[in-house]
Design a protein around this motif. Structure first.
Motif, PDB file in Angstrom:
ATOM      1  N   ILE A 171       0.839  -1.189   0.000  1.00  0.00           N
ATOM      2  CA  ILE A 171       0.000   0.000   0.000  1.00  0.00           C
ATOM      3  C   ILE A 171       0.875   1.241   0.000  1.00  0.00           C
ATOM      4  CG2 ILE A 171      -1.810   1.244   1.237  1.00  0.00           C
ATOM      5  CD1 ILE A 171      -2.326  -1.643   2.568  1.00  0.00           C
ATOM      6  N   CYS A 172       0.667   2.129  -0.960  1.00  0.00           N
ATOM      7  CA  CYS A 172       1.423   3.381  -1.055  1.00  0.00           C
ATOM      8  C   CYS A 172       0.879   4.374  -0.027  1.00  0.00           C
ATOM      9  CB  CYS A 172       1.336   3.971  -2.457  1.00  0.00           C
ATOM     10  SG  CYS A 172       2.273   5.515  -2.620  1.00  0.00           S
ATOM     11  N   THR A 173       1.775   4.927   0.788  1.00  0.00           N
ATOM     12  CA  THR A 173       1.367   5.874   1.824  1.00  0.00           C
ATOM     13  C   THR A 173       1.076   7.261   1.264  1.00  0.00           C
ATOM     14  OG1 THR A 173       3.697   6.329   2.316  1.00  0.00           O
ATOM     15  CG2 THR A 173       2.579   4.686   3.688  1.00  0.00           C
ATOM     16  N   LYS A 174       1.464   7.510   0.024  1.00  0.00           N
ATOM     17  CA  LYS A 174       1.196   8.822  -0.600  1.00  0.00           C
ATOM     18  C   LYS A 174      -0.136   8.845  -1.334  1.00  0.00           C
ATOM     19  CE  LYS A 174       4.730  11.602   0.039  1.00  0.00           C
ATOM     20  NZ  LYS A 174       4.572  12.714   0.930  1.00  0.00           N
ATOM     21  N   CYS A 175      -0.298   7.933  -2.293  1.00  0.00           N
ATOM     22  CA  CYS A 175      -1.490   7.974  -3.154  1.00  0.00           C
ATOM     23  C   CYS A 175      -2.544   6.932  -2.782  1.00  0.00           C
ATOM     24  CB  CYS A 175      -1.092   7.818  -4.624  1.00  0.00           C
ATOM     25  SG  CYS A 175      -0.464   6.181  -5.052  1.00  0.00           S
ATOM     26  N   GLY A 176      -2.191   5.978  -1.926  1.00  0.00           N
ATOM     27  CA  GLY A 176      -3.146   4.960  -1.504  1.00  0.00           C
ATOM     28  C   GLY A 176      -3.283   3.792  -2.459  1.00  0.00           C
ATOM     29  N   ALA A 177      -2.478   3.780  -3.531  1.00  0.00           N
ATOM     30  CA  ALA A 177      -2.545   2.672  -4.484  1.00  0.00           C
ATOM     31  C   ALA A 177      -2.202   1.364  -3.769  1.00  0.00           C
ATOM     32  CB  ALA A 177      -1.569   2.903  -5.639  1.00  0.00           C
ATOM     33  N   MET A 178      -2.876   0.320  -4.171  1.00  0.00           N
ATOM     34  CA  MET A 178      -2.657  -0.979  -3.556  1.00  0.00           C
ATOM     35  C   MET A 178      -2.302  -2.001  -4.620  1.00  0.00           C
ATOM     36  SD  MET A 178      -5.173  -3.360  -1.302  1.00  0.00           S
ATOM     37  CE  MET A 178      -6.285  -3.490  -2.672  1.00  0.00           C
ATOM     38  N   ARG A 179      -1.342  -2.840  -4.287  1.00  0.00           N
ATOM     39  CA  ARG A 179      -0.932  -3.915  -5.184  1.00  0.00           C
ATOM     40  C   ARG A 179      -0.840  -5.188  -4.363  1.00  0.00           C
ATOM     41  NH1 ARG A 179       4.718  -3.145  -7.291  1.00  0.00           N
ATOM     42  NH2 ARG A 179       5.223  -5.177  -6.490  1.00  0.00           N
ATOM     43  N   GLU A 180      -1.120  -6.291  -4.981  1.00  0.00           N
ATOM     44  CA  GLU A 180      -1.050  -7.572  -4.287  1.00  0.00           C
ATOM     45  C   GLU A 180       0.282  -8.242  -4.585  1.00  0.00           C
ATOM     46  OE1 GLU A 180      -4.592  -9.618  -5.515  1.00  0.00           O
ATOM     47  OE2 GLU A 180      -5.851  -8.317  -4.303  1.00  0.00           O
ATOM     48  N   LEU A 181       0.841  -8.869  -3.568  1.00  0.00           N
ATOM     49  CA  LEU A 181       2.117  -9.553  -3.692  1.00  0.00           C
ATOM     50  C   LEU A 181       1.901 -11.024  -3.367  1.00  0.00           C
ATOM     51  CD1 LEU A 181       5.289  -9.539  -3.837  1.00  0.00           C
ATOM     52  CD2 LEU A 181       5.232  -9.121  -1.375  1.00  0.00           C
ATOM     53  N   LYS A 182       2.233 -11.881  -4.322  1.00  0.00           N
ATOM     54  CA  LYS A 182       2.114 -13.321  -4.096  1.00  0.00           C
ATOM     55  C   LYS A 182       3.519 -13.871  -3.899  1.00  0.00           C
ATOM     56  CE  LYS A 182      -2.162 -13.758  -6.530  1.00  0.00           C
ATOM     57  NZ  LYS A 182      -3.111 -14.613  -7.113  1.00  0.00           N
ATOM     58  N   ASP A 183       3.809 -14.273  -2.680  1.00  0.00           N
ATOM     59  CA  ASP A 183       5.126 -14.799  -2.322  1.00  0.00           C
ATOM     60  C   ASP A 183       4.909 -16.050  -1.489  1.00  0.00           C
ATOM     61  OD1 ASP A 183       7.598 -15.399  -1.195  1.00  0.00           O
ATOM     62  OD2 ASP A 183       8.193 -13.299  -1.058  1.00  0.00           O
ATOM     63  N   MET A 184       5.099 -17.197  -2.096  1.00  0.00           N
ATOM     64  CA  MET A 184       4.824 -18.466  -1.418  1.00  0.00           C
ATOM     65  C   MET A 184       5.783 -18.709  -0.248  1.00  0.00           C
ATOM     66  SD  MET A 184       2.130 -19.219  -2.814  1.00  0.00           S
ATOM     67  CE  MET A 184       1.754 -20.719  -1.965  1.00  0.00           C
ATOM     68  N   THR A 185       7.026 -18.221  -0.359  1.00  0.00           N
ATOM     69  CA  THR A 185       7.979 -18.393   0.741  1.00  0.00           C
ATOM     70  C   THR A 185       7.503 -17.622   1.959  1.00  0.00           C
ATOM     71  OG1 THR A 185       9.767 -18.569  -0.867  1.00  0.00           O
ATOM     72  CG2 THR A 185      10.400 -18.143   1.415  1.00  0.00           C
ATOM     73  N   LEU A 186       7.058 -16.385   1.738  1.00  0.00           N
ATOM     74  CA  LEU A 186       6.559 -15.558   2.824  1.00  0.00           C
ATOM     75  C   LEU A 186       5.316 -16.198   3.453  1.00  0.00           C
ATOM     76  CD1 LEU A 186       6.776 -12.884   4.382  1.00  0.00           C
ATOM     77  CD2 LEU A 186       5.409 -11.835   2.586  1.00  0.00           C
ATOM     78  N   ASP A 246       6.393 -19.138   5.541  1.00  0.00           N
ATOM     79  CA  ASP A 246       7.051 -18.697   6.779  1.00  0.00           C
ATOM     80  C   ASP A 246       6.039 -18.207   7.808  1.00  0.00           C
ATOM     81  OD1 ASP A 246       9.516 -19.330   5.723  1.00  0.00           O
ATOM     82  OD2 ASP A 246      10.064 -17.259   5.234  1.00  0.00           O
ATOM     83  N   ILE A 247       5.059 -17.447   7.365  1.00  0.00           N
ATOM     84  CA  ILE A 247       4.040 -16.937   8.280  1.00  0.00           C
ATOM     85  C   ILE A 247       3.195 -18.093   8.814  1.00  0.00           C
ATOM     86  CG2 ILE A 247       1.934 -15.540   8.437  1.00  0.00           C
ATOM     87  CD1 ILE A 247       3.312 -13.546   6.516  1.00  0.00           C
ATOM     88  N   SER A 248       2.851 -19.025   7.952  1.00  0.00           N
ATOM     89  CA  SER A 248       2.046 -20.179   8.379  1.00  0.00           C
ATOM     90  C   SER A 248       2.797 -21.068   9.372  1.00  0.00           C
ATOM     91  CB  SER A 248       1.632 -21.010   7.167  1.00  0.00           C
ATOM     92  OG  SER A 248       0.807 -20.246   6.321  1.00  0.00           O
ATOM     93  N   ALA A 249       4.127 -21.072   9.275  1.00  0.00           N
ATOM     94  CA  ALA A 249       4.935 -21.925  10.146  1.00  0.00           C
ATOM     95  C   ALA A 249       5.193 -21.294  11.514  1.00  0.00           C
ATOM     96  CB  ALA A 249       6.265 -22.236   9.460  1.00  0.00           C
ATOM     97  N   LEU A 250       4.818 -20.048  11.697  1.00  0.00           N
ATOM     98  CA  LEU A 250       5.039 -19.386  12.991  1.00  0.00           C
ATOM     99  C   LEU A 250       4.325 -20.140  14.104  1.00  0.00           C
ATOM    100  CD1 LEU A 250       4.578 -15.572  12.255  1.00  0.00           C
ATOM    101  CD2 LEU A 250       6.688 -16.728  12.917  1.00  0.00           C
ATOM    102  N   LYS A 251       5.026 -20.351  15.192  1.00  0.00           N
ATOM    103  CA  LYS A 251       4.434 -20.973  16.379  1.00  0.00           C
ATOM    104  C   LYS A 251       4.285 -19.880  17.423  1.00  0.00           C
ATOM    105  CE  LYS A 251       4.571 -25.123  14.703  1.00  0.00           C
ATOM    106  NZ  LYS A 251       3.482 -25.432  13.850  1.00  0.00           N
ATOM    107  N   ILE A 252       3.071 -19.604  17.833  1.00  0.00           N
ATOM    108  CA  ILE A 252       2.794 -18.546  18.795  1.00  0.00           C
ATOM    109  C   ILE A 252       2.190 -19.200  20.027  1.00  0.00           C
ATOM    110  CG2 ILE A 252       1.587 -16.362  19.178  1.00  0.00           C
ATOM    111  CD1 ILE A 252       1.418 -16.166  16.052  1.00  0.00           C
ATOM    112  N   SER A 253       2.828 -18.980  21.172  1.00  0.00           N
ATOM    113  CA  SER A 253       2.344 -19.636  22.385  1.00  0.00           C
ATOM    114  C   SER A 253       0.978 -19.102  22.798  1.00  0.00           C
ATOM    115  CB  SER A 253       3.345 -19.460  23.531  1.00  0.00           C
ATOM    116  OG  SER A 253       3.441 -18.107  23.895  1.00  0.00           O
TER     117      SER A 253
END
Length: 152
Positions: free
Chosen positions: A101-116, A119-126
């Motif tokens: 998300i651009c903080t100036k104009c508000g434009a939004m783009r989607e990012l598809k990153d399977m590694t990310l 990694d997020i899915s593998a997080l273990k939160i107590s």
């Protein structure tokens, strides 16, 4: 969206409505069906416009209330992106990407990153069981960055 996934979503919605003892109305199912036709983000105005184009006339209040029910049922996700109006997205689509998300104009783009995503899915939160995640990355889009550099 293919028919199998739509039927699965409809079944989840049926169970949710029954569990909460809410009415199973024609309007709610028409709104769900319309939402399933969107390939990405939508807002209430776009949804209302599409329903009108389909000659399905429903009040904005009914749309708003149904959106709240769909958010509560975890079928859709609400995005409050900066100062823009609230946007929604099917949860099954929201889980496949992050938002830039651009903080100036508000434009939004989607990012598809399977590694990310992995990694997020593998997080273990107590003492916490994640159900889904939404990642927002704020910064400058290339157009705004270029404009800022030209001013300097």
């Amino acid at each position: 969206m293919d028919a199998k996934k739509y039927i699965e979503m409809q079944d989840l919605f049926n169970r949710y409505l029954a569990e909460k003892k809410l009415w199973k109305t024609e309007e709610r199912y028409a709104i769900l069906e319309c939402i399933c036709s969107f390939p990405g983000h939508f807002d209430m105005c776009l949804l209302h416009q599409k329903l009108e184009e389909m000659n399905f006339h429903v009040s904005r209040a009914t749309i708003y209330n149904t959106l709240e029910v769909l958010v509560d049922s975890d079928l859709i996700v609400r995005h409050q992106l900066m100062n823009q109006s609230v946007q929604y997205e099917l949860r099954m689509l929201a889980e496949t990407h992050s938002h830039l998300i651009c903080t100036k104009c508000g434009a939004m783009r989607e990012l598809k990153d399977m590694t990310l995503k992995k990694d997020i899915s593998a997080l273990k939160i107590s003492r916490f069981t994640p159900e889904y995640h939404a990642l927002y990355i704020y910064g400058l889009c290339s157009k705004c960055k270029y404009r800022l550099q030209r001013k300097k």
